[in-house]
Design an enzyme around this catalytic site. Structure first.
Site, PDB file in Angstrom:
ATOM      1  CG  HIS A   1     -51.313  37.316 -21.960  1.00 45.95           C
ATOM      2  ND1 HIS A   1     -50.498  36.000 -21.155  1.00 45.95           N
ATOM      3  CD2 HIS A   1     -51.249  36.931 -23.502  1.00 45.95           C
ATOM      4  CE1 HIS A   1     -50.820  35.337 -22.973  1.00 45.95           C
ATOM      5  NE2 HIS A   1     -51.084  36.076 -23.287  1.00 45.95           N
TER       6      HIS A   1
ATOM      7  CG  ASP B   1     -53.357  37.136 -27.334  1.00 47.45           C
ATOM      8  OD1 ASP B   1     -52.506  36.975 -26.465  1.00 47.45           O
ATOM      9  OD2 ASP B   1     -54.356  36.334 -27.661  1.00 47.45           O
TER      10      ASP B   1
ATOM     11  CG  HIS C   1     -54.781  33.610 -22.402  1.00 49.08           C
ATOM     12  ND1 HIS C   1     -55.298  34.834 -23.702  1.00 49.08           N
ATOM     13  CD2 HIS C   1     -54.189  33.086 -23.252  1.00 49.08           C
ATOM     14  CE1 HIS C   1     -54.563  35.540 -24.381  1.00 49.08           C
ATOM     15  NE2 HIS C   1     -53.862  34.404 -24.493  1.00 49.08           N
TER      16      HIS C   1
ATOM     17  NE  ARG D   1     -52.708  35.104 -31.389  1.00 46.66           N
ATOM     18  CZ  ARG D   1     -51.500  35.950 -30.188  1.00 46.66           C
ATOM     19  NH1 ARG D   1     -51.528  36.513 -29.219  1.00 46.66           N
ATOM     20  NH2 ARG D   1     -51.289  37.217 -31.639  1.00 46.66           N
TER      21      ARG D   1
END
Length: 318
Positions: A113, A115, A267, A284
């Site tokens: 995906h 983000d 990623h 994150r």
């Protein structure tokens, strides 16, 4: 001067000679930004960051978004920070959500995906730091979507330049209505659906590179094609972007930090964590992005939801 060491042929570099917990001079920030644009994902080792220092480092490169459209931040006083750990989501959703995802993947690569691509302005970049990691397993992979595009044949690239795709959460998973195991996940996204139409190929706003801007986790369909045509063409694109020569795999250690260009990468977190009897907690932050633009001049369109807003500049997407 920072020390930049490439780690794979098409993507990734390890950065040495910088302490991310300290205020960085302008020339260091410029050097890190240039390395990010060149290598798409940067890796730092042996960093000592708390939430505040993590946020301070990220602000060198742009404005920050709320942690996630649907998930709670790590702490109320740090709304920028998303916890990457299955336990908070299990508490929030009342089930092992990762196992639900694993058993309902439409394809083996569904976990790849970019983000928050269902937002009309997906994040420009992500910065992820490791707090607690197991002795083995739990690696993360990134792929260079510019290299994947360049590796397509000329006729396919020309066709892809004209296409647009609908992005919405959970598209890569078979979430059937009435299935009790997925009701909480579906309700989470359908209560305030986030849907956007993006160009299949976006022109990177800083490098000018053409990027294959699709991902198997969140792309529902290619607009204007039949279902069969869309699925066949998307499968071709997905098989292209997960080719090993376009990827890099990172082994996490406590204090590791990864900084990636979300406009040019996808990623994947390794799905072996369910078999590791150890904790894995990462944090994150994401940098505010712009609306993608395609080679044909098409600019991403909002179908449902709200654009991401920088914190303090409007209601965040939630």
């Amino acid at each position: 001067m920072i020390d930049v060491r490439r780690v794979a042929g098409n993507i990734g570099a390890e950065i040495y000679g910088v302490d991310l917990s300290r205020a960085l001079p302008a020339e260091t920030v410029s050097a890190v930004r240039a390395a990010l644009l060149a290598h798409k994902v940067l890796f730092f080792r042996d960093q000592t960051l708390d939430h505040a220092a993590h946020i301070a480092f990220a602000r060198n490169f742009g404005r920050l978004t709320y942690a996630h459209p649907y998930h709670k931040p790590a702490a109320e006083e740090f709304p920028e920070i998303l916890t990457i750990d299955p336990r908070p989501l299990e508490d929030e959703l009342g089930r092992d959500h990762e196992e639900v995802y694993r058993r309902r993947r439409r394809a083996h690569y569904s976990g790849w995906h970019t983000d928050v691509s269902p937002a009309v302005n997906p994040p420009a970049a992500g910065i992820l730091r490791a707090a607690v990691v197991p002795e083995y397993g739990g690696d993360t992979q990134w792929t260079n979507l510019a290299a994947a595009y360049a590796g397509l044949s000329d006729p396919i690239r020309s066709f892809a330049d004209t296409l647009h795709a609908e992005h919405r959460f959970l598209s890569g998973f078979q979430m059937l209505p009435g299935d009790p195991e997925v009701e909480a996940l579906v309700k989470m996204t359908e209560s305030d659906p986030l849907i956007a139409i993006h160009p299949v190929v976006r022109v990177h706003p800083e490098t000018g590179e053409k990027v294959l801007f699709v991902n198997p986790s969140s792309v529902a369909r290619i607009v204007g094609l039949s279902t069969v045509e869309s699925e066949h063409l998307l499968r071709l694109f997905y098989e292209q972007l997960v080719r090993p020569e376009y990827t890099v795999r990172f082994r996490w250690e406590p204090g590791s930090v990864a900084f990636w260009d979300n406009r040019a990468t996808a990623h994947l977190a390794a799905e072996d964590t369910a078999r590791i009897p150890a904790r894995r907690t990462l944090y994150r932050v994401t940098l505010l992005g712009d609306r993608p633009k395609g080679p044909d001049g098409f600019e991403s369109e909002l179908v449902s939801g709200r654009p991401f807003a920088a914190l303090g500049e409007g209601a965040p997407v939630r």
